[in-house]
Design an enzyme around this catalytic site. Structure first.
Site, PDB file in Angstrom:
ATOM      1  N   PRO A  26       0.830  -1.210   0.000  1.00 50.41           N
ATOM      2  CG  PRO A  26      -0.814  -1.571   1.609  1.00 50.41           C
ATOM      3  CD  PRO A  26       0.498  -2.101   1.118  1.00 50.41           C
ATOM      4  CD  GLU A  27       2.557   2.946  -4.542  1.00 50.63           C
ATOM      5  OE1 GLU A  27       2.663   4.117  -4.959  1.00 50.63           O
ATOM      6  OE2 GLU A  27       2.670   1.960  -5.292  1.00 50.63           O
TER       7      GLU A  27
ATOM      8  CG  HIS B 151      -4.707 -14.795   6.401  1.00 47.70           C
ATOM      9  ND1 HIS B 151      -3.746 -15.753   6.649  1.00 47.70           N
ATOM     10  CD2 HIS B 151      -5.304 -15.139   5.227  1.00 47.70           C
ATOM     11  CE1 HIS B 151      -3.745 -16.626   5.660  1.00 47.70           C
ATOM     12  NE2 HIS B 151      -4.675 -16.282   4.785  1.00 47.70           N
TER      13      HIS B 151
ATOM     14  NE  ARG C  59       2.286 -12.412   0.034  1.00 47.87           N
ATOM     15  CZ  ARG C  59       3.102 -11.837  -0.845  1.00 47.87           C
ATOM     16  NH1 ARG C  59       4.234 -11.290  -0.445  1.00 47.87           N
ATOM     17  NH2 ARG C  59       2.782 -11.804  -2.124  1.00 47.87           N
TER      18      ARG C  59
END
Length: 275
Positions: free
Chosen positions: A2-3, A92, A111
């Site tokens: 994400p930016e 998750h 992740r």
């Protein structure tokens, strides 16, 4: 990863839903996600309230009562989700802040790369990931003169220069490709070879593109979702990123993909020439 627009979208979404609600309990299902001692982390935050959420670059700064700040980095796949406490737990969800009003603020990360660190408010200014960040591109600190001076000190190619976060913060692979195309600058041009006119265009296009992306609630290329579990919409407005072989919107030359600084990069070979 994400930016800035995606992190800002998360900040706004979470802020609109969880401020000033006491934290009843915290469950940590993956302890490596917490940089502090986990028991101490839970003890200090239980009973506190989130008073506001700030953003610095790609970091979220959760401000709690008790003069506490939690620095949160989403890394590649992290997301915050608000759910009723009795709703089924997502596979998750690794850190769950149970709120006193019957809802959860859940941190979900397939992740497991995201990290949180709790500290006294003010100490985040010396946090290693934040200390060296350049100016915020949507703040008054991001001026053309300062931007030009910073780039003049960089001999590296302009794309890696924009990605290293010290010149300007918050830009990642997607938006760097986009703003360089908008400015007709080749990503392999040495940063200190840009003219002041080049830098003026780049500066203005960074602000323009980031604001448009925030309005569209970010870009979802793989898995980004906001606090309402909705995907972003800005992927429909991208000009070159992942457009290999498609015609350039301006000149109809096929977009090419190359590798710059070990990052997949997309350009118009006709309009973006190396200086």
């Amino acid at each position: 990863m994400p930016e800035l627009p995606e992190v800002e979208t998360v900040r706004r979404g979470v802020s609109s839903q969880v401020l000033n609600v006491p934290i009843k309990k915290i469950d940590v299902n993956y302890e490596k996600m917490i940089n502090n001692d986990v028991d101490d982390f839970k003890k200090k935050l239980t009973g506190q309230k989130i008073t506001r959420i700030d953003r610095r670059g790609k970091y979220l700064l959760f401000r709690f009562t008790g003069n506490l700040t939690m620095v949160s980095h989403l890394r590649m796949e992290g997301k915050y989700i608000i759910e009723n406490h009795n709703a089924p737990m997502e596979k998750h969800s690794h850190v769950i802040f149970e709120l006193a009003d019957g809802r959860d603020l859940r941190y979900n990360d397939s992740r497991k790369f995201g990290r949180m660190q709790l500290m006294q408010t003010g100490e985040e200014l010396e946090f290693p990931g934040i200390k060296k960040l350049g100016p915020e591109p949507l703040s008054a600190d991001f001026t053309v003169d300062d931007f030009y001076e910073r780039l003049q000190k960089k001999k590296k190619m302009i794309k890696p220069a924009l990605l290293d976060q010290t010149v300007v913060t918050g830009l990642g692979n997607i938006y760097v490709d986009e703003v360089l195309w908008m400015s007709k600058i080749h990503p392999q041009t040495p940063a200190n070879h840009l003219t002041r006119s080049d830098v003026q265009k780049l500066h203005d296009n960074i602000i323009k593109e980031l604001n448009l992306a925030i309005d569209a609630q970010g870009t979802t290329v793989f898995s980004f979702k906001n606090a309402y579990s909705h995907a972003g919409q800005f992927q429909d407005q991208l000009h070159v990123y992942r457009k290999t072989g498609e015609p350039c919107e301006r000149c109809h030359t096929p977009i090419e993909r190359l590798v710059v600084g070990q990052r997949g990069t997309h350009i118009c070979p006709k309009e973006q020439k190396i200086k």
